[in-house]
Design a protein around this motif. Structure first.
Motif, PDB file in Angstrom:
ATOM      1  N   GLN A  28       0.837  -1.186   0.000  1.00  0.00           N
ATOM      2  CA  GLN A  28       0.000   0.000   0.000  1.00  0.00           C
ATOM      3  C   GLN A  28       0.880   1.247   0.000  1.00  0.00           C
ATOM      4  N   CYS A  29       0.434   2.266  -0.668  1.00  0.00           N
ATOM      5  CA  CYS A  29       1.087   3.566  -0.701  1.00  0.00           C
ATOM      6  C   CYS A  29       2.561   3.466  -1.094  1.00  0.00           C
ATOM      7  N   VAL A  30       2.770   2.991  -2.290  1.00  0.00           N
ATOM      8  CA  VAL A  30       4.110   2.846  -2.849  1.00  0.00           C
ATOM      9  C   VAL A  30       4.381   4.062  -3.720  1.00  0.00           C
ATOM     10  N   ASN A  31       5.655   4.455  -3.808  1.00  0.00           N
ATOM     11  CA  ASN A  31       5.933   5.494  -4.789  1.00  0.00           C
ATOM     12  C   ASN A  31       6.791   4.915  -5.892  1.00  0.00           C
ATOM     13  N   GLY A  32       6.632   5.505  -7.054  1.00  0.00           N
ATOM     14  CA  GLY A  32       7.372   5.044  -8.212  1.00  0.00           C
ATOM     15  C   GLY A  32       7.659   6.201  -9.142  1.00  0.00           C
ATOM     16  N   ILE A  33       8.607   5.985 -10.037  1.00  0.00           N
ATOM     17  CA  ILE A  33       9.023   7.000 -10.997  1.00  0.00           C
ATOM     18  C   ILE A  33       8.639   6.526 -12.400  1.00  0.00           C
ATOM     19  N   VAL A  34       7.972   7.373 -13.148  1.00  0.00           N
ATOM     20  CA  VAL A  34       7.590   7.050 -14.518  1.00  0.00           C
ATOM     21  C   VAL A  34       8.845   7.130 -15.387  1.00  0.00           C
ATOM     22  N   GLN A  97       7.208  11.488 -10.173  1.00  0.00           N
ATOM     23  CA  GLN A  97       6.944  10.558  -9.074  1.00  0.00           C
ATOM     24  C   GLN A  97       5.441  10.447  -8.872  1.00  0.00           C
ATOM     25  N   LEU A  98       4.977   9.198  -8.711  1.00  0.00           N
ATOM     26  CA  LEU A  98       3.567   8.931  -8.424  1.00  0.00           C
ATOM     27  C   LEU A  98       3.470   8.102  -7.156  1.00  0.00           C
ATOM     28  N   PHE A  99       2.316   8.160  -6.516  1.00  0.00           N
ATOM     29  CA  PHE A  99       2.023   7.355  -5.330  1.00  0.00           C
ATOM     30  C   PHE A  99       0.817   6.488  -5.658  1.00  0.00           C
ATOM     31  N   PHE A 100       0.835   5.225  -5.221  1.00  0.00           N
ATOM     32  CA  PHE A 100      -0.241   4.310  -5.587  1.00  0.00           C
ATOM     33  C   PHE A 100      -0.172   3.047  -4.750  1.00  0.00           C
ATOM     34  N   ASP A 101      -1.247   2.258  -4.845  1.00  0.00           N
ATOM     35  CA  ASP A 101      -1.248   0.892  -4.323  1.00  0.00           C
ATOM     36  C   ASP A 101      -0.920   0.009  -5.517  1.00  0.00           C
ATOM     37  N   VAL A 102      -0.221  -1.091  -5.289  1.00  0.00           N
ATOM     38  CA  VAL A 102       0.227  -1.925  -6.395  1.00  0.00           C
ATOM     39  C   VAL A 102       0.070  -3.396  -6.051  1.00  0.00           C
ATOM     40  N   SER A 133      -1.975   8.849  -7.249  1.00  0.00           N
ATOM     41  CA  SER A 133      -1.943  10.258  -6.885  1.00  0.00           C
ATOM     42  C   SER A 133      -0.601  10.847  -7.292  1.00  0.00           C
ATOM     43  N   GLU A 134      -0.608  12.099  -7.681  1.00  0.00           N
ATOM     44  CA  GLU A 134       0.628  12.768  -8.063  1.00  0.00           C
ATOM     45  C   GLU A 134       1.307  13.444  -6.879  1.00  0.00           C
ATOM     46  N   THR A 135       0.603  13.647  -5.782  1.00  0.00           N
ATOM     47  CA  THR A 135       1.175  14.412  -4.679  1.00  0.00           C
ATOM     48  C   THR A 135       1.406  13.603  -3.410  1.00  0.00           C
ATOM     49  N   ALA A 136       0.559  12.679  -3.114  1.00  0.00           N
ATOM     50  CA  ALA A 136       0.698  11.877  -1.899  1.00  0.00           C
ATOM     51  C   ALA A 136      -0.235  10.690  -2.016  1.00  0.00           C
ATOM     52  N   CYS A 137      -0.178   9.817  -1.056  1.00  0.00           N
ATOM     53  CA  CYS A 137      -1.048   8.646  -1.100  1.00  0.00           C
ATOM     54  C   CYS A 137      -2.502   9.069  -0.984  1.00  0.00           C
TER      55      CYS A 137
END
Length: 144
Positions: A28-34, A97-102, A133-137
């Motif tokens: 949950q609430c992972v960040n990643g880079i496009v 950077q994006l924030f998301f569940d994966v 989300s682009e800013t936070a989870c």
């Protein structure tokens, strides 16, 4: 009576085997880079190292739509890269950077598109992203 008890236990055991669903443990609430796009319509995303779902990839340029953003990263090696066919927010840029569940894509969710021989393609595991989300989870969670 023993046969009835054995029959009931057997039936219960078989019911449990057939009704269990695969448990999916999703970070949950992972960040990643496009990183870029693939020729088959996916996005390449580098996940945090603490979420080991991806593979190593050498970026050879966008295979699909060319993303604006960070300078030319062609030839750069990235660790822990996945691909997703989930729509990302409009205006997404390389290096963002994006924030998301994966979670890993299930067999029935895998997209099997193929690229022409003269186009770059990437062999990265497919994942499903939610709550992007682009800013936070995102605070609101959705169930798959």
């Amino acid at each position: 009576m023993k046969k009835l008890a054995l029959y009931c236990l057997s039936a219960l055991f078989l019911t449990n085997l057939t009704s269990c669903e695969e448990e999916v443990i999703a970070p949950q609430c992972v960040n990643g880079i496009v990183l870029g796009t693939t020729c088959d319509g996916a996005y390449l995303i580098q996940l945090d190292t603490n979420v080991p779902l991806g593979t190593s990839v050498v970026f050879r340029g966008d295979g699909g739509a060319v993303l604006a953003g960070a300078g030319d990263t062609t030839g750069t090696a990235y660790a822990n890269v996945v691909e997703t066919f989930v729509a990302l927010p409009s205006g997404i840029t390389r290096g963002q950077q994006l924030f998301f569940d994966v979670r890993k894509a299930k067999d029935k969710e895998l997209v099997h598109n193929y690229c022409m021989a003269n186009v770059h393609w990437y062999d990265a595991p497919q994942v499903i992203l939610t709550n992007i989300s682009e800013t936070a989870c995102a605070t609101t969670r959705t169930e798959d």
